[in-house]
Motif scaffolding. Structure first.
Motif, PDB file in Angstrom:
ATOM      1  N   PRO A  38     -13.451  46.510 147.109  1.00 27.91           N
ATOM      2  CA  PRO A  38     -13.230  45.437 146.131  1.00 27.91           C
ATOM      3  C   PRO A  38     -12.495  44.283 146.805  1.00 27.91           C
ATOM      4  CG  PRO A  38     -11.752  47.302 145.693  1.00 27.91           C
ATOM      5  CD  PRO A  38     -12.481  47.606 146.970  1.00 27.91           C
ATOM      6  N   GLN A  84      -4.017  49.134 141.625  1.00 26.25           N
ATOM      7  CA  GLN A  84      -5.008  48.875 142.673  1.00 26.25           C
ATOM      8  C   GLN A  84      -5.981  50.043 142.857  1.00 26.25           C
ATOM      9  OE1 GLN A  84      -5.086  45.782 143.996  1.00 26.25           O
ATOM     10  NE2 GLN A  84      -3.349  45.310 142.681  1.00 26.25           N
ATOM     11  N   VAL A 138     -11.023  57.369 157.295  1.00 24.95           N
ATOM     12  CA  VAL A 138     -12.270  56.606 157.397  1.00 24.95           C
ATOM     13  C   VAL A 138     -12.024  55.097 157.447  1.00 24.95           C
ATOM     14  CG1 VAL A 138     -13.745  58.315 156.268  1.00 24.95           C
ATOM     15  CG2 VAL A 138     -12.626  56.547 154.890  1.00 24.95           C
ATOM     16  N   ALA A 179      -5.963  40.074 143.538  1.00 29.26           N
ATOM     17  CA  ALA A 179      -5.628  41.472 143.222  1.00 29.26           C
ATOM     18  C   ALA A 179      -4.196  41.580 142.686  1.00 29.26           C
ATOM     19  CB  ALA A 179      -5.799  42.351 144.457  1.00 29.26           C
TER      20      ALA A 179
END
Ligand code: HEM
Ligand code: HEM
Length: 347
Positions: free
Chosen positions: A105, A116, A137, A110
């Motif tokens: 996103p 979040q 990752v 934000a």
């Protein structure tokens, strides 16, 4: 004859297009649900001060790939400031070229979200910033290694001292996150066409965009996408009325269930913020939908049980385009130079 044709056309248009409230009434209706983005960074919910020093340090940390184990990935890799704050991939690619489970996103605006991540699992931007650095990752690093990297460069040590004056040992992982939070709070996109309209400029939106706004309200999108960010402020099942197929809503990702372990939270996600949505494809946490019109169609059916006609989908999509604001102009920082003690990048 010409006049007759013109008035016949006008009647046809009136019959096919729902009557539009006048601009003032539409603006008043919109004000019940939405707020404009302020021109300047808002105060942080944590009460942490936003200073020039902290913002500059946060920008360095945001862009510096040496914060990742491999030396390749920075926040900017997946939240590209020049691409509306996203990477434009179905799901993000991070350490070791691994594809993560979710679409990235945008971090633009934000700071206005109540929490979040797609599932709201981080309370604020500072808590959030500690996640990707450690995620296997994403950046696959450890807090100790980040602090060791920062401490190895006098330029960073000085920047932390200036940002957190009076602290004996300012180079900490907590302060790393606080500086990024301060920088991110400046990444807001004010003055969109919609915001100009909301603030009184009738001409800022064209007729189709205004019809789309009216349809966004009348269809019920506002019940979940409201406030300053058109979302980011509540949690709902994706598929409230009709669950989308596994091609859009993969079964393995059960959303907030993983956070709360409550059966009611299966496939519950944060109502996605829709600011700048026209420039942040692909859509949904799965990143499976590339066309905003298709995303609008899916939302109407899955969340409201409504099959919208093509004209209304076009109108709502045109309206969503008015939520693209002025993009932050960020100068790419020059980083402190690595020293002999800076940990080497590792695969
Ligand atoms: C989510 C910032 C690094 C991929 C987020 C969000 C923010 C953010 C603020 C939440 C936005 C929202 O919920 O609306 C950062 C910062 C980073 C960073 C400050 C550096 C410290 C990365 C990297 C990647 C990435 C390197 C890709 C490899 C993602 C993904 C999500 C996300 C996939 C959604 C994850 C989920 O909901 O489970 N990031 N990010 N981020 N970011 Fe990053
Ligand atoms: C996501 C639009 C109605 C809850 C989205 C997205 C769009 C959108 C474009 C994708 C955002 C992105 O990928 O960043 C609309 C429109 C609606 C509507 C046009 C009306 C026709 C609703 C309603 C609800 C809702 C009524 C709540 C009941 C959500 C949720 C997501 C979302 C939870 C995140 C889905 C995910 O996990 O991928 N919406 N929405 N929406 N919307 Fe809506």
């Amino acid at each position: 004859m010409k006049r007759y044709l013109a008035s016949a056309l006008a009647v046809t248009t009136m019959l096919t297009t729902p009557a539009l409230a006048d601009d003032a009434a539409l603006r008043e209706a919109a004000k019940e649900y939405f707020e404009a983005i302020p021109m300047n960074a808002p105060a942080l919910p944590s009460g942490e001060a936003i200073t020039r020093e902290k913002v500059d340090l946060g920008a360095m940390l945001f862009f510096d790939p040496r914060m990742s184990k491999s030396g390749l990935f920075s926040c900017q890799s997946c939240h590209n400031v020049g691409l509306g704050g996203v990477d434009g991939l179905e799901t993000s690619v991070g350490h070791g070229w691994q594809a993560g489970p979710r679409n990235a996103p945008t971090m633009l605006n934000a700071v206005f979200n109540i929490a979040q991540f797609w599932d709201g699992r981080a309370a604020d931007l500072a808590e959030q910033a500690k996640g990707p650095v450690q995620a296997g990752v994403e950046m696959n690093n450890t807090p100790e290694q980040v602090v060791a990297t920062l401490t190895s460069m006098p330029g960073y040590v000085d920047a932390f001292k200036a940002s957190f004056p009076g602290e004996e040992d300012p180079v900490t992982f907590d302060n790393f996150a606080k500086a990024i939070e301060a920088f991110e709070a400046t990444l807001i996109t004010p003055n969109s066409k919609f915001d100009q309209f909301l603030m009184g400029q009738d001409g800022a939106m064209d007729e189709q965009e205004k019809r789309g706004l009216q349809a966004f309200i009348d269809t019920g999108c506002v019940s979940c996408h409201s406030g300053i960010n058109f979302g980011g402020n509540g949690y709902y099942p994706f598929g409230l009325i009709e669950k989308p197929g596994a091609d859009i809503l993969p079964e393995g990702d059960r959303g907030r269930f993983a956070v709360t372990e409550t059966a009611d939270d299966e496939y519950v996600f944060r109502a996605a913020p829709l600011r700048n949505i026209a420039i942040t494809a692909p859509y949904f946490h799965s990143g499976k939908v590339w066309d905003l019109k298709v995303a609008v169609d899916i939302m109407a059916e899955s969340q409201l049980g409504e099959k919208l006609d093509e004209g209304t989908i076009d109108d709502i999509t045109a309206f969503l385009g008015t939520l693209t604001g002025e993009q932050p102009q960020v100068v790419h920082p020059t980083f402190p130079v690595s020293t002999a003690t800076t940990p080497k990048p590792a695969p």
